[in-house]
Motif scaffolding. Structure first.
Motif, PDB file in Angstrom:
ATOM      1  N   ALA A 286       1.050  -1.407  -0.345  1.00  0.00           N
ATOM      2  CA  ALA A 286      -0.335   0.243   0.117  1.00  0.00           C
ATOM      3  C   ALA A 286       0.684   1.037   0.007  1.00  0.00           C
ATOM      4  O   ALA A 286       0.659   2.302  -0.655  1.00  0.00           O
ATOM      5  CB  ALA A 286      -0.897   0.254   1.446  1.00  0.00           C
ATOM      6  N   VAL A 287       1.778   1.391   1.048  1.00  0.00           N
ATOM      7  CA  VAL A 287       2.854   2.856   0.981  1.00  0.00           C
ATOM      8  C   VAL A 287       3.788   2.205  -0.717  1.00  0.00           C
ATOM      9  O   VAL A 287       4.051   3.527  -0.930  1.00  0.00           O
ATOM     10  CB  VAL A 287       3.836   2.164   2.589  1.00  0.00           C
ATOM     11  N   MET A 288       3.879   1.630  -0.966  1.00  0.00           N
ATOM     12  CA  MET A 288       5.086   1.584  -2.005  1.00  0.00           C
ATOM     13  C   MET A 288       3.657   1.843  -3.168  1.00  0.00           C
ATOM     14  O   MET A 288       4.304   3.155  -4.658  1.00  0.00           O
ATOM     15  CB  MET A 288       4.950   0.246  -2.916  1.00  0.00           C
ATOM     16  N   MET A 289       2.501   1.590  -3.591  1.00  0.00           N
ATOM     17  CA  MET A 289       1.695   2.164  -4.253  1.00  0.00           C
ATOM     18  C   MET A 289       1.361   3.675  -4.948  1.00  0.00           C
ATOM     19  O   MET A 289       1.057   4.264  -5.279  1.00  0.00           O
ATOM     20  CB  MET A 289       0.001   0.976  -4.684  1.00  0.00           C
ATOM     21  N   ARG A 290       0.810   4.379  -3.439  1.00  0.00           N
ATOM     22  CA  ARG A 290       1.095   5.395  -3.039  1.00  0.00           C
ATOM     23  C   ARG A 290       2.346   6.456  -3.929  1.00  0.00           C
ATOM     24  O   ARG A 290       1.958   6.978  -4.105  1.00  0.00           O
ATOM     25  CB  ARG A 290       1.002   6.019  -1.564  1.00  0.00           C
ATOM     26  N   ASN A 291       3.151   5.476  -3.600  1.00  0.00           N
ATOM     27  CA  ASN A 291       4.554   6.627  -3.958  1.00  0.00           C
ATOM     28  C   ASN A 291       5.144   6.200  -5.368  1.00  0.00           C
ATOM     29  O   ASN A 291       5.046   7.088  -6.077  1.00  0.00           O
ATOM     30  CB  ASN A 291       5.877   5.572  -3.581  1.00  0.00           C
ATOM     31  N   LEU A 292       4.243   4.452  -6.214  1.00  0.00           N
ATOM     32  CA  LEU A 292       3.552   4.778  -7.652  1.00  0.00           C
ATOM     33  C   LEU A 292       3.603   6.009  -8.128  1.00  0.00           C
ATOM     34  O   LEU A 292       3.269   6.286  -9.318  1.00  0.00           O
ATOM     35  CB  LEU A 292       3.683   3.884  -8.096  1.00  0.00           C
ATOM     36  N   SER A 293       2.066   5.833  -7.361  1.00  0.00           N
ATOM     37  CA  SER A 293       1.328   7.542  -8.185  1.00  0.00           C
ATOM     38  C   SER A 293       1.669   8.042  -8.651  1.00  0.00           C
ATOM     39  O   SER A 293       1.236   9.200  -8.990  1.00  0.00           O
ATOM     40  CB  SER A 293       0.006   7.272  -7.242  1.00  0.00           C
ATOM     41  N   SER A 294       2.971   8.781  -7.149  1.00  0.00           N
ATOM     42  CA  SER A 294       3.155  10.057  -7.542  1.00  0.00           C
ATOM     43  C   SER A 294       3.985   9.845  -9.234  1.00  0.00           C
ATOM     44  O   SER A 294       4.390  11.291  -9.248  1.00  0.00           O
ATOM     45  CB  SER A 294       4.332  10.443  -6.199  1.00  0.00           C
TER      46      SER A 294
END
Ligand code: 6PG
Length: 472
Positions: A286-294
């Motif tokens: 979940a943390v990684m996907m937020r980062n990827l979304s940026s």
């Protein structure tokens, strides 16, 4: 005439601080709030319920001099330097025995440092997690205090009065030594990230995969919220799909940029998980996907290279929604299991004595991750030795019933180009955690081969090293 003295003080009158103070006042406590901004102090006073005792002041000195001793006060200011600055301003004004509570989302290592600094000069300092957002603060949040037990006992009647209640039980309890309160809140937020990620994956699969409208999504989440998984996050997700944009008349969700923000608590949970070490891959995903979304520009570039189309998933809608519900159920259980198992290990490794069953009780109401599922966890944690929810018989049965659904959802997502990092991480964790033997024997052999790192054998105790054949 003697000046009136107040029961409790609040430093920082943002929405959370003001609402919590008004909540205390509604429960019969006299309260005083400090903020440098006179607009905020005036607004605090004008928002008070008639007949309650609420005062706003613009200097710390005024607040401290009007508090009953030993003073009880809370800071609700942004984490990091602002907390240290307030503490430094308070030091010359307070007396030994006064209680300072940090109710913000501070990093637990900062809280540890502050506890020992303040203990040396005679103040009680408590790190306390508060969850529930603005509305929770006003009507009843979930409260996660830890640290100084003597100080907790002093403020417990007030915390119990203002907290959320489930079956008349207050959603607050003493959650362990030192920085336990902030540690528990950090893990709460890690689980929050994970469940939010799973809900966004459900949205993607239904919206793009099945081309369902926002009206249909509203109805699906509404139905899900009336079942066993009833939860705050599902409830607000249903409402989101019903909300129109004032400017365009479109669904508001369609007008929001797909770049997720983060204040850091999810990342801290992942970092703390690695430090223990304790695997929490659903939270990490979940943390990684937020980062990827940026990475919006890079994503645009990659999109033009790979020209990936969002493929329609050709499946009966009703059948798919049922599968998705079960997959969400499965993965949500895994998210809680990972967070709670992390707390169990941290409790021992970091010597915080976190009462995990009590944490489950406190999370049942008021907080962002409140869910009907927590009642089942409460039963599971009647076993004080439980290391992981996956090891509880009833939870195991539930996971086994829903295993097929998540396998199907993950396969469909992969075959149709949908990222489903949360679902995939949850299924992988389950598949690895329940394996008697993993292929990590090969990793040990490789480590010993190139680095003489040694290995253990399955047939006799001891540490072994082999002179492996050299690579030519
Ligand atoms: C809560 C929330 C609260 C806050 C998060 C948001 O329990 O009330 O968790 O603490 O909304 O900090 O975190 P992000 O900005 O990192 O999503």
């Amino acid at each position: 005439m003697e000046e009136k003295k107040y029961d409790f003080g609040m430093i920082g009158l943002g929405v959370m601080g003001s609402n919590l103070l008004l909540n205390m006042a509604d429960h019969g406590f006299s309260v005083i709030g400090y903020d440098t901004n006179p607009v905020k102090t005036k607004s605090l006073e004008s928002s008070a319920t008639e007949g309650t005792s609420v005062k706003g002041v613009n200097t710390l000195e005024q607040m401290i001099s009007q508090l009953k001793t030993p003073r009880k006060l809370m800071m609700l200011v942004p984490a990091g330097n602002p907390v240290d600055n307030v503490i430094n301003d308070l030091k010359p004004l307070l007396q030994k025995g006064d209680i300072i509570i940090d109710g913000g989302n501070s990093h637990y290592t900062d809280t540890l440092r502050r506890i020992s600094e303040l203990k040396n000069i005679g103040f009680h300092f408590m790190g306390m997690g508060i969850s529930g957002g603005e509305e929770g603060a006003r009507k009843g949040p979930s409260i996660m205090p830890g640290g100084d037990e003597e100080a907790y006992n002093e403020v417990a009647p007030l915390l119990k009065a203002v907290s959320a209640k489930v079956n008349d039980q207050p959603c607050v309890g003493y959650l362990g030594k030192d920085a336990a309160g902030h540690y528990v809140k950090m893990v709460h937020n890690g689980i929050e990230y994970s469940i939010m990620q799973l809900l966004s994956e459900c949205y993607d699969l239904m919206h793009n995969g099945l081309q369902m409208s926002n009206e249909e999504l509203h109805q699906v989440f509404k139905d899900w919220d009336s079942g066993e998984m009833k939860s705050f996050l599902i409830e607000i997700t249903a409402s989101i799909f019903d909300k129109k944009d004032d400017k365009t008349g479109n669904s508001l969700v369609d007008m929001i940029l797909d770049k997720a923000g983060a204040k850091g608590t999810g990342k801290w949970t992942s970092q703390a998980g690695l430090d223990l070490p304790m695997p929490i891959p659903a939270i990490d995903a979940a943390v990684m996907m937020r980062n990827l979304s940026s990475l919006i520009e890079e994503r645009q570039e990659a999109h033009s290279i790979y020209n990936t189309s969002l493929q329609k998933i050709d499946i009966n809608k009703k059948e798919f929604i049922k599968l998705l519900y079960d997959a969400l159920y499965f993965a949500t259980l895994i998210s809680y299991a990972q967070g709670l198992a992390m707390l169990t290990t941290a409790s021992f490794e970091l010597k915080m004595d976190i009462p995990v069953p009590e944490v489950v009780s406190v999370w049942r109401g008021g907080c962002i991750i409140r869910s009907a599922l927590l009642d089942q966890f409460k039963d599971a944690y009647k076993n004080p030795e439980l290391k992981n929810l996956l090891l509880d018989g009833n939870i195991a049965k539930l996971l086994q019933q829903k295993e097929h659904a998540i396998q199907k959802i993950v396969s469909l997502a992969a075959l149709h180009n949908y990222p489903a990092a949360g679902f995939m991480a949850s299924l992988n964790y389950f598949n690895a955690y329940r394996r008697k033997l993993l292929p990590t024997n090969l990793i040990q052999a490789q480590r010993d081969f190139f680095g003489a790192h040694t290995y253990q054998r399955i047939d006799e105790p001891g540490i072994f090293h082999t002179e492996w054949e050299q690579v030519s």
